[in-house]
Design a protein around this motif. Structure first.
Motif, short mmCIF file in Angstrom:
data_model
loop_
_atom_site.label_atom_id
_atom_site.label_comp_id
_atom_site.label_asym_id
_atom_site.label_seq_id
_atom_site.Cartn_x
_atom_site.Cartn_y
_atom_site.Cartn_z
N ILE A 1 0.81 -1.23 0.00
CA ILE A 1 0.00 0.00 0.00
C ILE A 1 0.85 1.28 0.00
N PRO A 2 1.90 1.37 0.85
CA PRO A 2 2.70 2.62 0.76
C PRO A 2 3.26 2.85 -0.63
N PHE A 3 3.62 1.77 -1.34
CA PHE A 3 4.16 1.92 -2.69
C PHE A 3 3.08 2.37 -3.65
N LEU B 1 -4.75 6.10 5.01
CA LEU B 1 -6.05 5.44 4.82
C LEU B 1 -7.07 5.94 5.84
N ILE C 1 -8.32 9.32 4.93
CA ILE C 1 -9.27 9.31 3.83
C ILE C 1 -10.61 8.74 4.27
N LYS D 1 -8.02 8.80 -2.60
CA LYS D 1 -9.37 8.36 -2.25
C LYS D 1 -9.79 7.17 -3.11
N ARG E 1 0.64 9.22 -6.28
CA ARG E 1 1.08 10.61 -6.09
C ARG E 1 2.00 11.05 -7.23
N ARG E 2 2.97 10.17 -7.56
CA ARG E 2 3.97 10.58 -8.55
C ARG E 2 3.43 10.57 -9.98
N SER F 1 2.46 5.97 -3.19
CA SER F 1 3.55 6.74 -3.80
C SER F 1 3.39 6.80 -5.32
#
Lengths: 203, 190
Positions: free
Chosen positions: B26-28, B129, B132, B42, B34-35, B31
């Motif tokens: 999930i963190p990846f 999370l 959101i 969301k 975002r990038r 990222s």
């Protein structure tokens, strides 16, 4: 990481050709495991035991636990690790590839189906309300898993420092998690983090 | 064409660097969103919720849904295969080198560092999370952070928390919680 002695990974011999006959069975077994587990990873264990140990007698429970331990040390998600280790054990390289594919296949197809259905109903107000509630429920489930993961991974004070600094690097500074993992890997390789408490440098 | 190439690279990287269960991806994924701007945070939260409703490993389910969102059916296949490829390759190597790998303490030492770091990444992802799922959807206003929360969601979350930790109910099927969440969401009309 604890690994039992006694040939966890049996050397593949010419028997491997015979074992390839098992490939369809292996595929079906893993499809079944994939279809009946929710949440993946550790929740796969009881189903794996029933299918691989009790029904097919391809490996023992101790071996599966070893695969989990080793899988935690290799990159990627644990479900893929464990299924490829079991696949390798049963059918060699072909099994190592087939296992993970079979385990994700039912979820993959259902996911596509669900995405298609959701796309059709996403605009309905009631569905949107339901999803607000589902997101909250999923958050509660994830909170429980996160607490479990944190407890499992932190034993010494420098590990707490590492956890907090990796959290801060990503949550506050917005750094790409990949760099944090690479930094931590280098730190683990060259730093001297023995089991005795020592300096916890930042990754 | 380039979308496929980027999908391949991003998910190969995720498979290579995510250590642990499906949650570790999930963190990846956050990222990546975002990038690359392929999806909002969301939308990702919705995809995570949907992936939890489907059987199978969370990591591959999520990759499938993300790939599908970004580049259709082929994108879904590509994402899942790219996610699994580095893992399977390394596992093949490890299975062969197992005898040697077993006797080195180096791997264990690296893991003593990697595990808490991965846990920290997961905590960061979980925080996003939470923001959101419990928020009203608007950007967080630091001057009035309390007004930003949707109190019905916070109440539902607080009501569910004891159950996911309580010994007798924490083993309940995740679908029970999801169904309850859906029903509560519809009733509260949020």
């Amino acid at each position: 990481m604890k690994v039992c002695n006694g040939g966890v990974f049996v050397k593949q011999t010419s028997k491997q050709k015979l074992k390839l006959k098992l490939l369809p069975k292996l595929f079906l077994s893993f499809c079944k495991v994939g279809l009946f587990t929710f949440g993946g990873g550790l929740s796969m264990l009881p189903m794996l035991e029933r299918e691989m140990v009790a029904r097919r007698k391809w490996c023992t429970k101790a071996e599966i636990l070893d695969y989990y331990a080793v899988g935690q040390c290799t990159p990627g998600i644990i479900a893929v690790d464990v299924s490829s280790f079991i696949g390798y054990r049963v059918c060699g390289v072909a099994g190592a590839v087939a296992g993970p594919f079979a385990v994700m296949l039912p979820g993959f197809l259902l996911m596509l189906l669900m995405a298609t259905v959701l796309r059709g109903v996403a605009e309905i107000q009631l569905v949107q309300s339901a999803f607000v509630g589902i997101r909250v429920a999923v958050c509660a489930l994830i909170t429980a898993s996160v607490v479990h993961i944190v407890r499992e991974s932190v034993g010494r004070w420098w590990q707490i420092v590492l956890l907090v600094s990796s959290f801060a690097l990503v949550a506050i500074l917005g750094i790409n998690p990949a760099w944090v993992v690479v930094g931590a890997g280098v730190l683990g390789l060259f730093g001297s983090f023995r089991s005795a408490p020592k300096d916890g440098a930042q990754p | 064409m380039s979308v496929y190439l980027f999908l391949l690279l991003e998910f190969f990287g995720t498979g290579l660097f995510a250590v642990g269960g499906g949650l570790a991806t999930i963190p990846f994924l956050q990222s990546i969103g975002r990038r690359r701007g392929w999806y909002t945070a969301k939308k990702l939260a919705d995809m995570i919720a949907a992936a939890q409703c489907v059987p199978g490993p969370l990591g591959t389910n999520l990759a499938a849904y993300t790939g599908l969102t970004v580049a259709g059916l082929f994108g879904a296949v590509l994402s899942v295969v790219s996610l699994m490829a580095p893992t399977v390759l390394v596992d093949l190597l490890v299975a062969r080198l197992m005898e040697r790998f077993k006797h080195t303490t180096r791997a264990e030492r690296v893991m003593r560092v990697l595990r808490p770091v991965s846990a920290g990444l997961i905590c960061a992802a979980a925080l996003t999370l939470l923001q959101i799922s419990l928020g009203s959807g608007a950007a967080l206003d630091w001057h009035a952070p309390l007004r930003w929360f949707d109190w019905r969601c916070v109440a539902l979350y607080a009501a569910l928390l004891p159950f996911v930790f309580w010994k007798k109910t924490r083993k309940l099927h995740p679908l029970c919680y999801i169904a309850f969440g859906a029903a509560a969401g519809m009733l509260l009309g949020v």
